[in-house]
Write a protein that holds these residues in place. Structure first.
Motif, mmCIF file in Angstrom:
data_model
loop_
_atom_site.group_PDB
_atom_site.id
_atom_site.type_symbol
_atom_site.label_atom_id
_atom_site.label_comp_id
_atom_site.label_asym_id
_atom_site.label_seq_id
_atom_site.Cartn_x
_atom_site.Cartn_y
_atom_site.Cartn_z
ATOM 1 N N MET A 16 4.882 -6.116 4.551
ATOM 2 C CA MET A 16 5.501 -5.701 3.290
ATOM 3 C C MET A 16 5.492 -6.851 2.290
ATOM 4 O O MET A 16 5.087 -6.690 1.133
ATOM 5 N N CYS A 74 2.343 -7.727 0.498
ATOM 6 C CA CYS A 74 1.834 -6.740 -0.453
ATOM 7 C C CYS A 74 2.350 -6.974 -1.867
ATOM 8 O O CYS A 74 2.058 -6.183 -2.767
ATOM 9 N N GLY A 121 7.963 -5.158 -4.211
ATOM 10 C CA GLY A 121 8.157 -3.769 -3.794
ATOM 11 C C GLY A 121 8.645 -2.910 -4.943
ATOM 12 O O GLY A 121 8.787 -3.398 -6.071
ATOM 13 N N PRO A 122 8.897 -1.615 -4.648
ATOM 14 C CA PRO A 122 8.760 -0.941 -3.361
ATOM 15 C C PRO A 122 7.288 -0.824 -2.926
ATOM 16 O O PRO A 122 6.376 -0.941 -3.743
ATOM 17 N N TYR A 123 7.114 -0.561 -1.632
ATOM 18 C CA TYR A 123 5.786 -0.562 -1.043
ATOM 19 C C TYR A 123 5.451 0.830 -0.502
ATOM 20 O O TYR A 123 6.287 1.470 0.158
ATOM 21 N N ARG A 124 4.242 1.287 -0.742
ATOM 22 C CA ARG A 124 3.793 2.543 -0.138
ATOM 23 C C ARG A 124 3.606 2.313 1.362
ATOM 24 O O ARG A 124 3.033 1.302 1.775
ATOM 25 N N THR A 125 4.083 3.245 2.152
ATOM 26 C CA THR A 125 3.965 3.075 3.608
ATOM 27 C C THR A 125 2.504 3.022 4.036
ATOM 28 O O THR A 125 2.149 2.312 4.978
ATOM 29 N N GLN A 139 0.144 1.656 2.267
ATOM 30 C CA GLN A 139 -0.290 0.306 1.910
ATOM 31 C C GLN A 139 0.101 -0.676 3.007
ATOM 32 O O GLN A 139 -0.684 -1.569 3.372
ATOM 33 N N ILE A 140 1.306 -0.533 3.538
ATOM 34 C CA ILE A 140 1.782 -1.418 4.616
ATOM 35 C C ILE A 140 0.921 -1.209 5.859
ATOM 36 O O ILE A 140 0.495 -2.175 6.513
ATOM 37 N N TYR A 175 7.692 5.603 0.534
ATOM 38 C CA TYR A 175 7.837 4.207 0.106
ATOM 39 C C TYR A 175 8.892 3.505 0.963
ATOM 40 O O TYR A 175 9.768 4.135 1.567
ATOM 41 N N ALA A 197 11.356 -0.327 0.960
ATOM 42 C CA ALA A 197 11.800 -1.494 0.190
ATOM 43 C C ALA A 197 12.818 -2.261 1.020
ATOM 44 O O ALA A 197 13.503 -1.694 1.888
ATOM 45 N N ASP A 231 11.610 -10.806 0.732
ATOM 46 C CA ASP A 231 10.151 -10.903 0.754
ATOM 47 C C ASP A 231 9.705 -12.347 0.590
ATOM 48 O O ASP A 231 8.767 -12.806 1.264
#
Length: 390
Positions: free
Chosen positions: A329, A332, A335-339, A341-342, A373, A375, A382
């Motif tokens: 995470m 990347c 955030g927030p991060y697309r699952t 993408q992770i 998503y 976070a 992070d």
């Protein structure tokens, strides 16, 4: 700079020297308390926000406001080791006994104690170590069904009726409310719903992580109409400056504008971090005014202290797979991060990572701000993950 008179207070639930940026939410809370006291419609509410934004501080402030208005209060922190039923028994027993000591006999208070005694009798079957002596017979047929959603509602109604009979009100403050199991969360919401329908002077004030809104909606769809969910976030520039500058000014110390700006950039306006940077800047500076150069030097100390305590204590509780997920995470970017993408960063599918993601959500390390998503629930975590991955 004398460290003995350093005004800043970085800590868990420790009230800051200047509670900046919360004037509106506290004014709304006071109005709800006053309306509830007079039997007017008022929603219970839950403060929602990330770690370190001051939710516990706000709960304590609301408790003080409630007591100033004449309400009877109790503060609960939800623990995974103790069921809500046990905690509520202790809370309501204490409150009802206080109501019973008010001058004049009140049959309604006696009835409420009998209802609570019935509830204790049922809960004792499940929680053997409860030993609350209530020297009164139970109320047959009330709060003794053994069904938590039904019984807790009847206990709340009885308590609210007792408070109304005494021309008082009850305010129960619940921290870490997102830790409630689904069954207990549902029972609490249904109990609040019943007291709300009857316009009884009993208010629940909770605090929890952002996943709280989804959890309450999952428990009961009407929860979104039953509660207010004040969002407690980082402070804007003006309020962050107030949080830093006012305590210093009261001690005849000045922050240069560049120093204030540097701290706000480092902390992103999160109240806990503002206190940490203010504390370290005070101890680092040789004299007033505190300069941008002082912030550069103190930032290294602040970050090291956060890494060794605030961040590391959470990191150490994680499994290897959970650490790897959080590391992905952080890599990347913001955030927030697309699952998806992770998952791509880890070379796996979202389905494969589902159990890890769910475990991190359940542990309160991450949340889903919207579908698909993830976070962090801890601000600046992070950056911590990127530092330890170097």
């Amino acid at each position: 700079m004398n460290p003995r008179v350093n005004p800043y207070a970085p800590g868990a639930g420790t009230p800051p020297p200047e509670l900046a940026g919360r004037d509106v939410v506290l004014a709304d809370a006071l109005l709800a308390l006053q309306r509830n006291q007079f039997g007017q419609s008022a929603r219970s509410f839950m403060f929602v926000g990330l770690r370190g934004v001051g939710k516990t501080v706000l709960l304590n402030e609301v408790q003080a406001l409630a007591e100033k208005e004449g309400a009877l209060t109790d503060f609960i922190e939800i623990s995974t080791n103790e069921p809500l039923s046990k905690t509520i028994i202790a809370t309501l027993r204490s409150i009802l006994l206080k109501l019973d000591r008010i001058r004049g006999v009140s049959e309604q208070v006696k009835k409420s104690l009998r209802v609570l005694k019935s509830f204790v009798g049922v809960v004792k079957i499940k929680v053997e170590d409860i030993e609350f002596s209530i020297d009164i017979d139970g109320e047959p047929g009330v709060a003794d069904s053994g069904t938590l959603t039904r019984d807790l509602a009847e206990v709340f109604v009885a308590a609210g009726e007792a408070a109304r009979a005494r021309k008082s009100s009850i305010v129960i403050l619940i921290d870490e409310i997102h830790n409630l199991p689904a069954e207990e969360f549902e029972a609490l919401i249904m109990a609040v719903h019943r007291t709300d329908q009857k316009h009884l002077p009993l208010l629940i004030v909770g605090a929890g992580l952002p996943l709280l809104v989804k959890l309450s909606g999952n428990a009961k769809t009407y929860a979104e109409r039953l509660f207010e969910y004040p969002d407690v976030g980082p402070l804007d520039y003006t309020e962050a400056k107030r949080a830093l500058a006012k305590p210093a000014a009261q001690a005849n110390v000045i922050f240069e504008d560049e120093a204030i700006g540097a701290i706000i950039r480092e902390t992103q306006g999160y109240p806990y971090f503002l206190q940490e940077w203010g504390y370290q800047a005070w101890n680092t500076a040789k004299a007033s005014p505190i300069t941008a150069d002082d912030i550069v030097r103190s930032s290294n100390v602040a970050i090291k202290r956060l890494d060794q305590n605030f961040f590391k204590s959470r990191y150490e509780r994680l499994s290897d797979s959970q650490r790897a997920y959080l590391s992905a995470m952080a890599k990347c970017g913001p955030g927030p991060y697309r699952t998806g993408q992770i998952a791509k960063a880890m070379g796996k599918s979202s389905q494969q990572l589902g159990p890890t993601r769910d475990a991190l959500i359940n542990s309160g390390m991450i949340y889903s701000p919207r579908y698909g998503y993830a976070a962090f629930t801890v601000p600046l975590f992070d950056a911590f993950m990127r530092r330890i991955d170097r």
